[in-house]
Write a protein that holds these residues in place. Structure first.
Motif, PDB file in Angstrom:
ATOM      1  N   PRO A 142       5.853   0.266  16.188  1.00 37.99           N
ATOM      2  CA  PRO A 142       5.620  -1.158  16.523  1.00 37.99           C
ATOM      3  C   PRO A 142       5.181  -1.939  15.225  1.00 37.99           C
ATOM      4  CG  PRO A 142       4.491  -0.063  18.450  1.00 37.99           C
ATOM      5  CD  PRO A 142       5.099   0.948  17.181  1.00 37.99           C
ATOM      6  N   GLU A 143       5.854  -3.041  15.104  1.00 39.12           N
ATOM      7  CA  GLU A 143       5.376  -3.959  13.527  1.00 39.12           C
ATOM      8  C   GLU A 143       5.968  -3.277  12.382  1.00 39.12           C
ATOM      9  OE1 GLU A 143       1.501  -5.915  13.628  1.00 39.12           O
ATOM     10  OE2 GLU A 143       1.118  -4.640  15.309  1.00 39.12           O
ATOM     11  N   GLY A 144       6.941  -2.068  12.755  1.00 34.96           N
ATOM     12  CA  GLY A 144       7.790  -1.492  11.519  1.00 34.96           C
ATOM     13  C   GLY A 144       6.933  -1.649  10.370  1.00 34.96           C
ATOM     14  N   ALA A 145       7.578  -2.105   9.033  1.00 31.85           N
ATOM     15  CA  ALA A 145       7.237  -1.900   7.785  1.00 31.85           C
ATOM     16  C   ALA A 145       5.740  -2.468   7.465  1.00 31.85           C
ATOM     17  CB  ALA A 145       7.949  -2.677   6.838  1.00 31.85           C
ATOM     18  N   THR A 146       5.202  -3.192   8.424  1.00 31.24           N
ATOM     19  CA  THR A 146       3.982  -3.657   8.509  1.00 31.24           C
ATOM     20  C   THR A 146       2.811  -2.365   8.509  1.00 31.24           C
ATOM     21  OG1 THR A 146       4.228  -5.724   9.101  1.00 31.24           O
ATOM     22  CG2 THR A 146       1.947  -5.132   9.077  1.00 31.24           C
ATOM     23  N   ASN A 147       3.324  -1.407   8.972  1.00 26.96           N
ATOM     24  CA  ASN A 147       2.596  -0.089   9.073  1.00 26.96           C
ATOM     25  C   ASN A 147       2.735   0.574   7.749  1.00 26.96           C
ATOM     26  OD1 ASN A 147       1.842   2.634   9.696  1.00 26.96           O
ATOM     27  ND2 ASN A 147       2.202   2.235  12.020  1.00 26.96           N
ATOM     28  N   ARG A 148       1.686   0.729   7.144  1.00 22.70           N
ATOM     29  CA  ARG A 148       1.815   1.281   5.941  1.00 22.70           C
ATOM     30  C   ARG A 148       1.574   2.889   5.791  1.00 22.70           C
ATOM     31  NH1 ARG A 148       3.597  -3.376   4.551  1.00 22.70           N
ATOM     32  NH2 ARG A 148       2.099  -5.317   4.093  1.00 22.70           N
ATOM     33  N   SER A 149       1.215   3.577   6.741  1.00 23.12           N
ATOM     34  CA  SER A 149       1.005   5.120   7.102  1.00 23.12           C
ATOM     35  C   SER A 149       2.616   5.512   7.055  1.00 23.12           C
ATOM     36  CB  SER A 149       0.387   5.397   7.865  1.00 23.12           C
ATOM     37  OG  SER A 149      -1.346   4.908   7.548  1.00 23.12           O
ATOM     38  N   LYS A 150       3.298   5.692   6.378  1.00 23.32           N
ATOM     39  CA  LYS A 150       4.621   6.051   6.549  1.00 23.32           C
ATOM     40  C   LYS A 150       4.879   7.694   6.823  1.00 23.32           C
ATOM     41  CE  LYS A 150       5.767   1.943   5.257  1.00 23.32           C
ATOM     42  NZ  LYS A 150       6.136   0.972   6.382  1.00 23.32           N
ATOM     43  N   GLY A 151       4.367   7.909   8.013  1.00 28.14           N
ATOM     44  CA  GLY A 151       4.756   9.262   8.402  1.00 28.14           C
ATOM     45  C   GLY A 151       4.718   9.017  10.111  1.00 28.14           C
ATOM     46  N   ASN A 152       5.286  10.414  10.716  1.00 27.98           N
ATOM     47  CA  ASN A 152       5.407  10.199  11.893  1.00 27.98           C
ATOM     48  C   ASN A 152       3.985  10.017  12.833  1.00 27.98           C
ATOM     49  OD1 ASN A 152       8.108  10.877  11.705  1.00 27.98           O
ATOM     50  ND2 ASN A 152       8.296  12.566  12.999  1.00 27.98           N
ATOM     51  N   GLN A 153       4.120   9.404  13.829  1.00 28.93           N
ATOM     52  CA  GLN A 153       2.531   9.205  14.438  1.00 28.93           C
ATOM     53  C   GLN A 153       3.061   8.815  16.123  1.00 28.93           C
ATOM     54  OE1 GLN A 153       1.557   4.968  12.984  1.00 28.93           O
ATOM     55  NE2 GLN A 153       2.503   6.106  11.525  1.00 28.93           N
ATOM     56  N   PHE A 154       2.032   8.904  16.776  1.00 28.97           N
ATOM     57  CA  PHE A 154       2.334   8.657  18.391  1.00 28.97           C
ATOM     58  C   PHE A 154       2.032   6.970  18.507  1.00 28.97           C
ATOM     59  CE2 PHE A 154       0.783  12.954  18.556  1.00 28.97           C
ATOM     60  CZ  PHE A 154       2.237  13.549  19.314  1.00 28.97           C
ATOM     61  N   THR A 155       2.716   6.214  19.403  1.00 29.21           N
ATOM     62  CA  THR A 155       2.250   4.997  19.747  1.00 29.21           C
ATOM     63  C   THR A 155       1.793   5.303  21.194  1.00 29.21           C
ATOM     64  OG1 THR A 155       4.151   3.743  18.764  1.00 29.21           O
ATOM     65  CG2 THR A 155       3.174   2.690  20.373  1.00 29.21           C
ATOM     66  N   VAL A 156       0.540   4.799  21.325  1.00 26.04           N
ATOM     67  CA  VAL A 156      -0.253   5.055  22.768  1.00 26.04           C
ATOM     68  C   VAL A 156      -0.714   3.517  23.290  1.00 26.04           C
ATOM     69  CG1 VAL A 156      -2.153   6.114  23.899  1.00 26.04           C
ATOM     70  CG2 VAL A 156      -0.871   7.148  22.017  1.00 26.04           C
ATOM     71  N   ALA A 157      -0.258   3.185  24.294  1.00 28.17           N
ATOM     72  CA  ALA A 157      -0.360   1.770  25.073  1.00 28.17           C
ATOM     73  C   ALA A 157      -0.895   2.005  26.422  1.00 28.17           C
ATOM     74  CB  ALA A 157       0.657   0.720  24.795  1.00 28.17           C
ATOM     75  N   LEU A 179       0.949  -1.327   0.059  1.00 32.13           N
ATOM     76  CA  LEU A 179      -0.108   0.021   0.107  1.00 32.13           C
ATOM     77  C   LEU A 179       0.926   1.394  -0.062  1.00 32.13           C
ATOM     78  CD1 LEU A 179      -2.844  -0.936   2.605  1.00 32.13           C
ATOM     79  CD2 LEU A 179      -2.710  -1.268   0.095  1.00 32.13           C
ATOM     80  N   GLN A 180       1.648   1.348  -0.934  1.00 35.06           N
ATOM     81  CA  GLN A 180       2.615   2.513  -0.875  1.00 35.06           C
ATOM     82  C   GLN A 180       2.131   3.805  -1.281  1.00 35.06           C
ATOM     83  OE1 GLN A 180       5.777   1.279  -4.089  1.00 35.06           O
ATOM     84  NE2 GLN A 180       5.363  -0.829  -3.506  1.00 35.06           N
ATOM     85  N   GLY A 181       0.662   3.785  -1.427  1.00 39.59           N
ATOM     86  CA  GLY A 181       0.071   5.072  -1.777  1.00 39.59           C
ATOM     87  C   GLY A 181      -0.079   5.888  -0.346  1.00 39.59           C
ATOM     88  N   ALA A 182      -0.102   5.340   0.518  1.00 42.27           N
ATOM     89  CA  ALA A 182      -0.439   5.738   1.922  1.00 42.27           C
ATOM     90  C   ALA A 182       0.837   6.533   2.357  1.00 42.27           C
ATOM     91  CB  ALA A 182      -0.453   4.521   2.954  1.00 42.27           C
ATOM     92  N   ARG A 183       2.011   6.334   1.643  1.00 43.15           N
ATOM     93  CA  ARG A 183       3.116   7.214   2.041  1.00 43.15           C
ATOM     94  C   ARG A 183       2.827   8.701   1.413  1.00 43.15           C
ATOM     95  NH1 ARG A 183       8.684   6.535   2.638  1.00 43.15           N
ATOM     96  NH2 ARG A 183       8.422   4.265   2.407  1.00 43.15           N
TER      97      ARG A 183
END
Length: 796
Positions: free
Chosen positions: A477-492, A275-279
């Motif tokens: 988390p889960e590295g490249a499996t995350n298709r939204s290639k932009g800075n984001q928060f991890t919240v747990a 899903l490269q378009g997400a980038r």
């Protein structure tokens, strides 16, 4: 070399290219637009061929030639159609083996009528969308980009070469609109030169849709047209809308800005499964320029669509790229569990979303705003008829409004820096610790009870060219499996009572958000985190994560709502082969926060702990859209600010070869409405006066005249051939050789010398004895064609 000047254009009839007939729509709610409804205009489709285009490859030195051809679907009765262009991706150019030096091939059969070679006309695969748009008064060009010699071996995968093709085809369309040619040989009904004069609206912006590598190309074209150096006959085209359908992103650092931009991500895409378009969407959200608001005057949309594969949006591409037999959500062999759409249902959904995007931003049809913003994820009229998981589950929408129409709260974007070098990725963005302590609007961030609250980036540097921008942030988390290639928060969180509170202003001061209509945020579930519900892999709404969203005002009043009540973004992604983590929108109307003074809001609070455990990715918390009660004058779109050029000059498309040269209209700085004084419909007259067979060669000569308004002969072409079976012939080339058997309607022509008096001579040394036939045709600059009576020629 085959002469395209002689080819008789024909309507394409490949088996896979049949136009989709959209089934009757169910009854609609009054407020829902119907993007599949047929418009008031009758439509017409014209196929064109206009020689070959010389394209400069990505190394800046090498060149190649590609066919300059495609189709135009329009409404003849509409006098000022807005323009849209479609660009397909890389696909097989020929089923069979094309002749040496040819990128396309003919439709040929053997003596038994069995097809042995078929030209794959990928540009015809979007006729179902083009016809619907044309019925509403748009003119849609679908252009040929079906060669492979500029795709591989170059860093950009052919994106820049395709930008040159887009520019050249749009300039063709511009010239036809102005009555300036070039003529395209064919049956009179296909002659574009007299059909489109004054019909097209270039005074306003145009729309582009690109599929696969075509999606990378239309994204590239945004910067290409901004940077191209003017030249003779040049036109710079204003872009009102660019949509990338299942695109690749070979140029990962590309930042789409300066136009309304959209991406469609197929959840069962087996070709571009990453899903490269997400980038591209992440890059487009907040243009990272020295003056960000200068370019942030347009809307950005992303659709994540369940059950759709890569190919079936194009009716010619009949192979199922998501050919897995075991994935519970994407396999067509799992009928009891699959989310897969049938090809016709996939095209219903695709046409509804993509045509709505074009009509909203090219045609300014604001009735389609709810589909852009996610207020309506998919109209009832476009619901899949026989497949899928249901209307509510089909589409997940992300929407980011222009800067003037939103108020950003949590926006973990990098510190604004000069853009990195796309070739080297230099100038990495430094780590910014304030992103977890200070909101985008300058207020403090407080958190309590969270086991993780950090900024991350899905850094996939091993894939393509690395992260969206070079980054010092940890990997999500889960590295490249995350298709939204932009800075984001991890919240747990690991228990009840956890919260994240974002204040809207310094020192917790109140902010008036009453002019906005919604609070929007984007979120995704970390699939592999055991704190999250796993689901069964094929039932989207079996389980979901959830949290509270609360507004707090200056008087301490609080109003809360549950995030999952407004979106399916917090459901686990389904399937096992196509594993995705993609941020999707959660759109909450501000009417859900009754009791809070919207003129004095101090903070947005996200409350976690019910369910007691969880881990999500979070970004883009903002107030946006216009409150329904705001006067129309306030709600009007701001005037876009045209940004300055952002890169080196783009390569201009090269000359058109194998087509008659045409003097281009004088270069203009604005796209003015053409002034049409007359339309020449008078055919020229041509005669074959002399046909002499001598010892050394064959000499043909004759005359040609033209009496139409603005009379001007363009050229005379001569076809000399021997019949070689039913509907086939072997044509004489300019070198005096015979071609292989070709269709009579698509043979080789020799361009005559001279205009009013013309001559053709060919050597006869290699010509077999026998009876030949001679066909002479002349055409004028308005595109009118006339042929002299067929004559026989005997070579002894």
């Amino acid at each position: 070399m085959r002469g395209n000047t002689s080819r008789r254009l024909r309507l394409l009839a490949t088996a896979g290219a049949a136009a989709l007939t959209l089934a009757a729509s169910p009854a609609l709610a009054a407020e829902e637009p119907d993007p599949l409804a047929t418009g008031p205009f009758a439509t017409k489709k014209i196929d064109y061929e206009a020689g070959k285009l010389v394209v400069t490859l990505a190394d800046g030195v090498s060149t190649t030639q590609i066919p300059l051809r495609g189709s135009i679907t329009y409404a003849p009765e509409n006098d000022f159609s807005r323009v849209i262009a479609f660009v397909h991706g890389r696909h097989a150019a020929c089923l069979g083996t094309p002749s040496t030096g040819q990128q396309v091939c003919d439709d040929l059969t053997d003596e038994n009528g069995t097809p042995i070679q078929t030209d794959v006309r990928s540009y015809g695969g979007y006729d179902y969308m083009a016809k619907n748009l044309a019925s509403h008064g748009y003119a849609v060009m679908s252009l040929e980009a079906n060669t492979t010699n500029f795709d591989n071996g170059y860093r950009d995968g052919g994106a820049n070469a395709r930008s040159q093709i887009i520019q050249a085809n749009l300039e063709l369309l511009w010239r036809w609109n102005n009555g300036a040619g070039p003529y395209v040989a064919g049956e009179p009904d296909h002659t574009i030169g007299t059909k489109l004069v004054g019909k097209l609206n270039f005074a306003e912006g145009i729309g582009l849709m690109g599929h696969s590598r075509g999606g990378d190309a239309v994204t590239d074209f945004i910067g290409y047209t901004r940077n191209i150096v003017p030249r003779a006959g040049f036109q710079r085209f204003t872009l009102d809308a660019v949509l990338a359908l299942a695109p690749v992103n070979y140029t990962a650092f590309k930042m789409p800005y300066g136009t309304n931009y959209g991406v469609l991500l197929p959840a069962c895409d087996g070709d571009v499964s990453t899903l490269q378009g997400a980038r591209f969407f992440e890059n487009a959200k907040y243009p990272n320029l020295t003056t960000p608001t200068a370019a942030d005057t347009f809307a950005k949309v992303q659709w994540y669509v369940q059950g759709t594969n890569h190919n079936f949006f194009n009716t010619v591409w009949t192979q199922d790229d998501a050919s897995t037999t075991t994935d519970p959500a994407c396999s067509r062999q799992q009928p009891d569990t699959t989310a897969r759409l049938t090809p016709s249902d996939q095209r219903r959904v695709g046409a509804a979303l993509m045509n709505s995007f074009m009509r909203r931003y090219v045609g300014k049809e604001t009735a389609f705003d709810p589909i852009m913003t996610g207020e309506i994820t998919l109209p009832q009229s476009a619901a899949p008829l026989t497949s899928g998981k249901g209307l509510k589950e089909e589409v997940k929408t992300s929407y980011v409004a222009p800067a003037a129409k939103r108020f950003d709260v949590l926006r973990p974007t990098p510190i604004p820096d000069p853009q990195p070098d796309p070739a080297t990725g230099a100038t990495p963005t430094p780590f910014d610790a304030s992103l977890t302590t200070t909101t985008a609007s300058g207020g403090p961030i407080t958190a309590s009870g969270l086991s993780t609250f950090a900024v991350c980036n899905p850094n996939d540097i091993a894939w393509r060219q690395g992260p969206t921008y070079p980054t010092a942030y940890p990997v999500c988390p889960e590295g490249a499996t995350n298709r939204s290639k932009g800075n984001q928060f991890t919240v747990a969180w690991d228990g009840p009572g956890a919260y994240l509170r974002a204040y809207l202003a310094r020192a917790g001061a109140a902010v008036d958000v009453s002019k906005f209509g919604v609070l929007d945020l984007r979120a995704a579930l970390n699939r592999a985190d055991p704190r999250n519900p796993a689901g069964d892999g094929y039932t989207p709404n079996l389980v979901t994560q959830n949290f509270d969203v609360t507004l707090i005002d200056a008087a301490g009043k609080r109003a809360s709502t549950r995030a999952a009540s407004w979106s399916t973004a917090l459901e686990p992604s389904i399937g096992n082969q196509f594993r995705h983590i993609a941020l999707n929108g959660i759109r909450i109307p501000l009417t859900a926060f009754a009791g809070v003074d919207l003129t004095k809001v101090t903070a947005v609070e996200l409350g976690f702990g019910s369910p007691a455990l969880g881990s999500i990715q979070l970004a883009d918390v903002m107030f946006q859209e216009t409150a329904k009660t705001v006067p129309a004058a306030v709600a009007a779109d701001p005037e876009p600010v045209v940004p300055k050029p952002d890169g080196p000059p783009s390569a201009a498309p090269g000359p058109i070869v194998d087509a008659p040269p045409v003097k281009a209209p004088a270069a203009v700085t604005t796209l003015e409405t053409p002034k049409v004084t007359c339309v020449d419909t008078v055919k020229p007259t041509v005669t074959l006066a002399r046909a002499t067979v001598a010892r050394k060669g064959v000499l043909l000569s004759g005359t040609a005249t033209d009496a139409g308004c603005g009379a001007a002969l363009q050229s005379t072409v001569v076809e000399i051939y021997k019949v070689a079976g039913k509907g086939k012939a072997r044509f004489v080339t300019a070198k005096g050789t015979l071609s292989k058997a070709l269709p009579l309607t698509g043979g080789i022509a020799i361009t005559a010398k001279g205009t009013s008096r013309w001559t053709v001579s060919v050597a006869r040394a290699k010509l077999a004895k026998g009876t030949y036939r001679v066909r002479v045709s002349a055409f004028d600059k308005a595109g009118n064609l006339s042929a002299a009576p067929l004559k026989s020629l005997r070579i002894k």
